[in-house]
Motif scaffolding. Structure first.
Motif, PDB file in Angstrom:
ATOM      1  N   LEU B 552      46.312  -5.991  38.203  1.00 22.45           N
ATOM      2  CA  LEU B 552      46.537  -7.013  37.175  1.00 22.45           C
ATOM      3  C   LEU B 552      48.024  -7.133  36.838  1.00 22.45           C
ATOM      4  O   LEU B 552      48.532  -8.231  36.608  1.00 22.45           O
ATOM      5  CB  LEU B 552      45.744  -6.690  35.910  1.00 22.45           C
ATOM      6  CG  LEU B 552      44.233  -6.812  36.057  1.00 22.45           C
ATOM      7  CD1 LEU B 552      43.547  -6.453  34.755  1.00 22.45           C
ATOM      8  CD2 LEU B 552      43.847  -8.218  36.476  1.00 22.45           C
ATOM      9  N   ALA B 553      48.708  -5.973  36.818  1.00 25.00           N
ATOM     10  CA  ALA B 553      50.145  -5.994  36.530  1.00 25.00           C
ATOM     11  C   ALA B 553      50.861  -6.834  37.583  1.00 25.00           C
ATOM     12  O   ALA B 553      51.721  -7.662  37.258  1.00 25.00           O
ATOM     13  CB  ALA B 553      50.695  -4.574  36.506  1.00 25.00           C
ATOM     14  N   ILE B 554      50.488  -6.634  38.873  1.00 25.37           N
ATOM     15  CA  ILE B 554      51.161  -7.379  39.947  1.00 25.37           C
ATOM     16  C   ILE B 554      50.844  -8.874  39.823  1.00 25.37           C
ATOM     17  O   ILE B 554      51.707  -9.723  40.037  1.00 25.37           O
ATOM     18  CB  ILE B 554      50.705  -6.874  41.337  1.00 25.37           C
ATOM     19  CG1 ILE B 554      50.853  -5.367  41.398  1.00 25.37           C
ATOM     20  CG2 ILE B 554      51.432  -7.619  42.459  1.00 25.37           C
ATOM     21  CD1 ILE B 554      51.921  -4.803  42.212  1.00 25.37           C
ATOM     22  N   GLY B 578      63.121  -0.170  39.617  1.00 27.48           N
ATOM     23  CA  GLY B 578      61.667  -0.174  39.838  1.00 27.48           C
ATOM     24  C   GLY B 578      61.197   1.127  40.460  1.00 27.48           C
ATOM     25  O   GLY B 578      60.188   1.703  40.047  1.00 27.48           O
ATOM     26  N   SER B 579      61.964   1.614  41.457  1.00 23.65           N
ATOM     27  CA  SER B 579      61.608   2.876  42.121  1.00 23.65           C
ATOM     28  C   SER B 579      61.661   4.040  41.139  1.00 23.65           C
ATOM     29  O   SER B 579      60.784   4.906  41.133  1.00 23.65           O
ATOM     30  CB  SER B 579      62.570   3.178  43.265  1.00 23.65           C
ATOM     31  OG  SER B 579      62.383   2.267  44.284  1.00 23.65           O
ATOM     32  N   VAL B 580      62.733   4.053  40.323  1.00 22.52           N
ATOM     33  CA  VAL B 580      62.888   5.149  39.357  1.00 22.52           C
ATOM     34  C   VAL B 580      61.744   5.102  38.332  1.00 22.52           C
ATOM     35  O   VAL B 580      61.158   6.133  37.995  1.00 22.52           O
ATOM     36  CB  VAL B 580      64.274   5.087  38.657  1.00 22.52           C
ATOM     37  CG1 VAL B 580      64.373   6.115  37.547  1.00 22.52           C
ATOM     38  CG2 VAL B 580      65.375   5.319  39.680  1.00 22.52           C
ATOM     39  N   THR B 603      49.530   2.267  34.578  1.00 22.89           N
ATOM     40  CA  THR B 603      50.003   1.005  33.990  1.00 22.89           C
ATOM     41  C   THR B 603      51.498   0.834  34.254  1.00 22.89           C
ATOM     42  O   THR B 603      51.945  -0.232  34.693  1.00 22.89           O
ATOM     43  CB  THR B 603      49.753   0.999  32.460  1.00 22.89           C
ATOM     44  OG1 THR B 603      48.414   1.403  32.239  1.00 22.89           O
ATOM     45  CG2 THR B 603      49.985  -0.363  31.853  1.00 22.89           C
ATOM     46  N   LEU B 604      52.255   1.916  34.014  1.00 18.31           N
ATOM     47  CA  LEU B 604      53.697   1.838  34.240  1.00 18.31           C
ATOM     48  C   LEU B 604      54.008   1.631  35.717  1.00 18.31           C
ATOM     49  O   LEU B 604      54.938   0.898  36.077  1.00 18.31           O
ATOM     50  CB  LEU B 604      54.379   3.115  33.741  1.00 18.31           C
ATOM     51  CG  LEU B 604      54.588   3.192  32.231  1.00 18.31           C
ATOM     52  CD1 LEU B 604      55.201   4.524  31.851  1.00 18.31           C
ATOM     53  CD2 LEU B 604      55.512   2.064  31.763  1.00 18.31           C
ATOM     54  N   LEU B 605      53.204   2.265  36.568  1.00 15.31           N
ATOM     55  CA  LEU B 605      53.415   2.094  38.007  1.00 15.31           C
ATOM     56  C   LEU B 605      53.198   0.624  38.389  1.00 15.31           C
ATOM     57  O   LEU B 605      53.953   0.063  39.197  1.00 15.31           O
ATOM     58  CB  LEU B 605      52.447   2.988  38.799  1.00 15.31           C
ATOM     59  CG  LEU B 605      52.592   2.893  40.311  1.00 15.31           C
ATOM     60  CD1 LEU B 605      53.905   3.478  40.789  1.00 15.31           C
ATOM     61  CD2 LEU B 605      51.441   3.594  41.020  1.00 15.31           C
ATOM     62  N   ARG B 609      55.967  -1.564  40.071  1.00 16.46           N
ATOM     63  CA  ARG B 609      55.722  -2.191  41.371  1.00 16.46           C
ATOM     64  C   ARG B 609      55.894  -3.715  41.287  1.00 16.46           C
ATOM     65  O   ARG B 609      56.392  -4.323  42.228  1.00 16.46           O
ATOM     66  CB  ARG B 609      54.309  -1.816  41.830  1.00 16.46           C
ATOM     67  CG  ARG B 609      54.029  -2.063  43.261  1.00 16.46           C
ATOM     68  CD  ARG B 609      54.033  -0.795  44.105  1.00 16.46           C
ATOM     69  NE  ARG B 609      53.580  -1.125  45.447  1.00 16.46           N
ATOM     70  CZ  ARG B 609      54.353  -1.050  46.516  1.00 16.46           C
ATOM     71  NH1 ARG B 609      55.586  -0.620  46.411  1.00 16.46           N
ATOM     72  NH2 ARG B 609      53.884  -1.364  47.712  1.00 16.46           N
ATOM     73  N   SER B 610      55.481  -4.294  40.136  1.00 18.42           N
ATOM     74  CA  SER B 610      55.682  -5.750  39.986  1.00 18.42           C
ATOM     75  C   SER B 610      57.162  -6.060  39.969  1.00 18.42           C
ATOM     76  O   SER B 610      57.583  -7.141  40.338  1.00 18.42           O
ATOM     77  CB  SER B 610      55.110  -6.291  38.689  1.00 18.42           C
ATOM     78  OG  SER B 610      54.164  -5.498  38.154  1.00 18.42           O
TER      79      SER B 610
END
Lengths: 287, 697
Positions: B552-554, B578-580, B603-605, B609-610
């Motif tokens: 959903l985040a993406i 984003g990677s960090v 959720t944070l991932l 990733r988005s």
């Protein structure tokens, strides 16, 4: 050809736009009212979405009903399994446990919603049935259970009957037969039919109300937009007659400054053409 | 659209979107919530009925004891039996048996006896009855089952149903309903995007483009009917103006030609020539040789069919392992668990292998033909899977599905990224991934529900139909595009391969951003998260919902980030941060090692990733200069890039498996999190060095 006809029904006139694998592919345009089309499509999307919503909820409901019904029958079946496996653990052969027949008949009698209970051996031959007079399994059912994995708990639907199948294992954990508990589909069908009625009713009400809101609200929003398109048409009409729309009027259209620049460009072109035409007319007149 | 003033159009599409989405969301929510009482009315009595069945079963045991003349106060292991029954039936809270005097003879080990309950039992056990009674009091909610034998009352069984369990069932139903709302919402969103594009945005963009061209003097420009009703008359008016000007110019030019031959050197001929030269200098009436037809709305046109295509493949994804298990038979002494995983791995492998092959052939056949082939292979393989019963055929068909999937995936990704300007690439990529994950969420969600009713074969047939439908949509919405200017010979691909791999910027994107990203996806999200949550006692459906948060985040945040953040931050910055963030979100799972910690981490991932998923795709292409990219072809770059990404997919579970063999889950989380963040930072350093080198040179 079929795709063209299909799209003609949906969309209208045919325009060739591109080729696909050597053939012309067509997309249709209909010079009808965009407002009606937009409203129809949005209402169709709404209908599809609400239908999807209602269907998925119904399927979820049916699944829950099945799980809960099966789980209740599992308790009854587990009692029978315990009794049968007690005998098996004593070293008795499944065929030798004569009390199974009575146990099945009694359980069937106690629970009206169970249609039948029977035990088969490891080669799928019928050993005991809740009705003592039944000596052979239904041929259709016998054929179907050959495809069912009997080594674990399973379910089967056959001719309006739901069967819960449980393996019966001896003390060495080897399957020696299976217990079948069958209940009629009508047990859940009534509830499902009632649920369908409710789900359909709610769906129709929601669809009708939302469609009405879309027609009223979206219709008026689009009408406002049509007003701006109409203005563009009027200005273009004016321009085609040779008039230059006021910069401000052009800039106020949905196409903004581009519209005014287009008008001034085409007026300049018209002026240049007129100049050339006048010069040539003069030459023709003089000679 | 090149107009300065977009407000009315944006405002119109915004209002249509907002109204329709709000209506669909609200009506979906109300419609779903109105079903809750139906669920409620059915669930409660069924749970009570089950409690009755259990009470009957236990009552039978007591009656048997009475029949065998065993005193009821001397029964052995009764509490253990009660415990066992409670363990097997989560809907029950406690089981007690009291004699007619009201003394509690047996109870399960977990029941908490207080004064209120003792009083209640004493009172109720003293009242004999012929049949069971459903009771709902403050101290007890459940069933009172009398134990009678030949008309004599021997005591009462108290079976308490667990209100918490019922609440949990209800909560699960509510979550199911919310999932359904979400799925239908996403489907509506995709359909709406396509509709608004076809009926509003595209016609306006076509008219705006025509005005823009004509204001530049391009009077060869003609509008093909760009939409419905109101637009058609604007198109016709513009075409009429262009026609009129063109014919007037042609007539004037012909007239001048005639006059200059007949009256060479006549007075006034020079004025006419000047006017005509001025027209020719400013205006064009014939289209240039290399002109390409303007086709707006490319991304929305491909997005909807790609969404349906993804949906078709994901419908059956959730039960492939179950089907595999059903078809299992020993093959060459290989273990069952290994063979169960083969169909999924085969799909992944052939998806990866199809990508370079697509890269080679794409430019020769054209994207439309490739998409058609991909859809055809997918539809056929999905349809045949519905009728297959042998494990070997199942694996072959899953592999074929992977080939079809890989072909369409690469073609569409190439179309999204190739056709976009460099600065818009991350936005295009975010739309691509949003469609990918929308299809995944809807497909897996609906597939699971549908399988219960239609069976696995039914769902595979539905998948094949959806794949065919996606092809029909591609056919009508996608344009033929063989990639003009791109070389089409086979030899070229070999040299392109060398150029791509030798490119340090490309390699650093793949090594430090793309592969770690995939390792995080398959290793952390799809392997470690379910494992950790399962360890915390979370149900399968809860784990599914947690994984859904990521998708959903993406879908929703990805395009937002790409559209707004890319204006202010560089791609390198976004990918590094984003990677960090992705690494830190995994470390949260280590620091807060609870269900909530993992949920926050996922959720944070998803947000991380988005932030960098669309950017990384764009960075991989950005590694090449424009002319270099044109020479190599975006499809070649993306196919190699995709192949390396899939390697990351395979590596993820392997790395986590290895980590878990010598460390516990928490340490594995820490190591993966740190590794991901370190890779991102390393890329940042390399990017800076490369940038400095480029500045010096």
């Amino acid at each position: 050809m079929i795709s063209q006809c299909l799209l003609y029904v949906i969309w209208g006139r045919v325009d060739n736009v591109s080729s696909f694998w050597g053939r012309q592919v067509t997309v249709m345009r209909r010079p009808g009212s965009g407002k009606i089309y937009l409203l129809l499509v949005v209402i169709a999307i709404l209908g599809c979405t609400l239908f999807l919503n209602a269907s998925l909820n119904y399927l979820n409901y049916a699944r829950n009903l099945k799980v809960l019904t099966n789980s209740r029958f599992s308790v009854i079946a587990q009692d029978l399994i315990n009794s049968v496996e007690y005998g098996l653990n004593l070293g008795l052969d499944l065929r030798e446990i004569s009390t199974i027949q009575n146990l099945l008949a009694e359980t069937r009698q106690q629970h009206n919603d169970i249609s039948e209970l029977f035990v088969i051996d490891e080669k799928d031959g019928l050993l005991f049935h809740s009705r003592a007079d039944v000596k052979l399994m239904d041929a259709g059912l016998a054929a179907i259970i050959k495809e069912v994995d009997m080594n674990k708990r399973n379910t089967l639907v056959f001719s309006n009957m739901h069967y819960l199948i449980y393996p019966l294992t001896n003390q060495f954990n080897v399957r020696v037969g299976s217990l079948f508990l069958g209940y009629s589909s009508s047990l859940t069908e009534g509830m499902l039919a009632q649920a369908v009625e409710w789900f359909a009713l709610y769906f129709i009400v929601a669809f009708a109300v939302c469609s009405l809101v879309i027609i009223l609200v979206l219709g008026s929003i689009y009408s406002g937009f049509l007003g701006s398109l109409k203005k563009v048409r009027e200005l273009l009409d004016m321009h085609a007659r040779g008039a230059m729309p006021m910069d401000e009027a052009g800039a106020q259209t949905i196409f903004g400054a581009d519209f005014s620049e287009f008008c001034s460009g085409s007026l300049r072109l018209a002026a240049l053409l007129e100049e050339a035409e006048r010069s040539m007319e003069k030459i023709e007149n003089e000679n | 659209m090149k107009t300065d003033n977009k407000t009315p159009v944006v405002s119109l599409t915004f209002k249509i979107n907002l109204l329709t989405i709000a209506l669909i969301g609200l009506s979906g929510l109300l419609l779903s919530l109105s079903y809750l009482p139906i669920f409620d009315e059915t669930t409660k009595p069924l749970i009570d009925k089950k409690a009755y069945a259990i009470a009957e079963s236990l009552g039978l045991s007591f009656r048997k004891a009475i029949e065998n003349e065993i005193p009821l106060d001397r029964l052995q292991n009764t509490a253990l039996v009660f415990d066992q029954v409670l363990k097997e039936n989560k809907e029950l809270k406690s089981i007690m048996f009291a004699n007619p005097e009201g003394s509690l003879l047996y109870r399960d080990s977990g029941v908490n006896i207080d004064k209120g309950l003792t009083g209640f039992i004493k009172e109720k056990a003293g009242q004999s009855s012929r049949t069971y009674v459903l009771t709902s009091a403050d101290v007890f909610h459940g069933l009172e089952m009398p134990v009678n034998y030949h008309g004599i009352y021997y005591g009462k069984l108290f079976i308490e149903t667990d209100r918490e369990y019922y609440r949990q069932v209800f909560q699960d139903i509510l979550f199911d309903i919310l999932t359904v709302i979400l799925i239908s919402f996403i489907v509506a969103l995709e359909m709406l995007k396509l509709t608004i594009n076809l009926l509003v945005t595209r016609p306006i963009e076509l008219v705006a483009h025509a005005l823009d061209e004509m204001k530049k003097g391009h009077y060869w420009q003609r509008l093909k009917s760009s939409g419905l009703g109101e637009f058609v008359s604007i198109d016709r008016q513009l075409n009429a103006i262009a026609d009129s000007m063109t014919s007037r110019y042609r007539a004037a030019a012909a007239r001048y030609e005639n006059l200059s031959t007949r009256f060479a050197g006549a007075r006034g001929l020079g004025d006419a020539a000047r006017s005509l030269r001025a027209i020719e200098a400013e205006y064009l009436f014939e289209p240039p040789a290399d002109v390409r037809q303007y086709r707006p709305g490319r991304i929305p046109n491909y997005r909807a069919p790609f969404f349906i295509f993804m949906f078709s493949h994901m419908l059956c994804l959730s039960f492939v392992p179950i089907m595999s298990e059903k078809m299992y038979r020993p093959i060459m002494g290989l273990s069952k668990s290994f063979l169960n995983g083969v169909p999924i791995s085969a799909f992944m492998l052939f998806w990866a292998l199809a990508m370079p092959l697509t890269g080679i052939w794409l430019r020769r056949l054209g994207r439309r033909k490739f998409i058609f082939l991909g859809c055809l292979i997918s539809a056929l393989s999905l349809l045949l899977t519905a009728f297959v019963s042998r494990y070997e055929y199942f694996v072959v068909l899953r592999s074929l599905s992977g080939v079809g999937f890989g072909m369409v995936f690469l073609c569409v990704q190439d179309i999204f990224l190739r056709g976009s300007q460099q600065e818009e690439r991350s936005i295009a990529s975010s739309y691509f991934w949003a469609a990918f994950f929308s299809g995944t969420v809807c497909g897996t969600g609906i597939g699971g529900i549908l399988a219960d009713r239609a069976g696995f074969s039914g769902v595979f047939i539905a998948s094949a139909l959806a794949a065919c439908f996606s092809w029909v949509l591609f056919l009508f919405l996608a344009e033929e595009d063989k990639g003009s200017g791109e070389p089409k010979d086979m030899k070229h691909y070999d040299s392109a391969l060398g150029t791509i791999i030798k490119n340090i910027r490309f390699s650093s994107v793949v090594l430090f951003l793309s592969i770690p990203g995939k390792i995080v996806l398959t290793g952390f999200l799809y392997y470690l998260v379910p494992l950790t949550l399962h360890g915390f006692g979370a149900s399968q459906s809860f784990i599914g919902r947690v994984l859904m948060i990521f998708s959903l985040a993406i879908i929703f945040i990805g395009p937002f980030f790409a559209r707004h953040f890319s204006k202010y931050f560089s791609r390198a910055f976004l990918s590094v941060s984003g990677s960090v963030l992705a690494g830190s979100s995994i470390i949260i799972g280590f620091l807060v090692h609870t269900v909530y910690g993992v949920v926050i981490g996922v959720t944070l991932l998803g947000i991380a990733r988005s932030m960098y998923l669309p950017v990384v795709d764009a960075l991989a292409l950005e590694a090449f200069r424009d002319e270099e990219l044109k020479k190599i072809g975006t499809a070649s770059v993306l196919s190699i890039y995709g192949l390396f990404e899939k390697a990351g997919n395979v590596l993820g579970p392997v790395i986590v498996g290895l980590l878990l063999s010598f460390a516990d889950t928490r340490s594995a989380l820490l190591l993966i999190g740190t590794g991901t963040a370190a890779c991102g930072l390393l890329y940042g350093v390399l990017h800076l060095i490369e940038g400095k080198k480029a500045a010096v040179s």
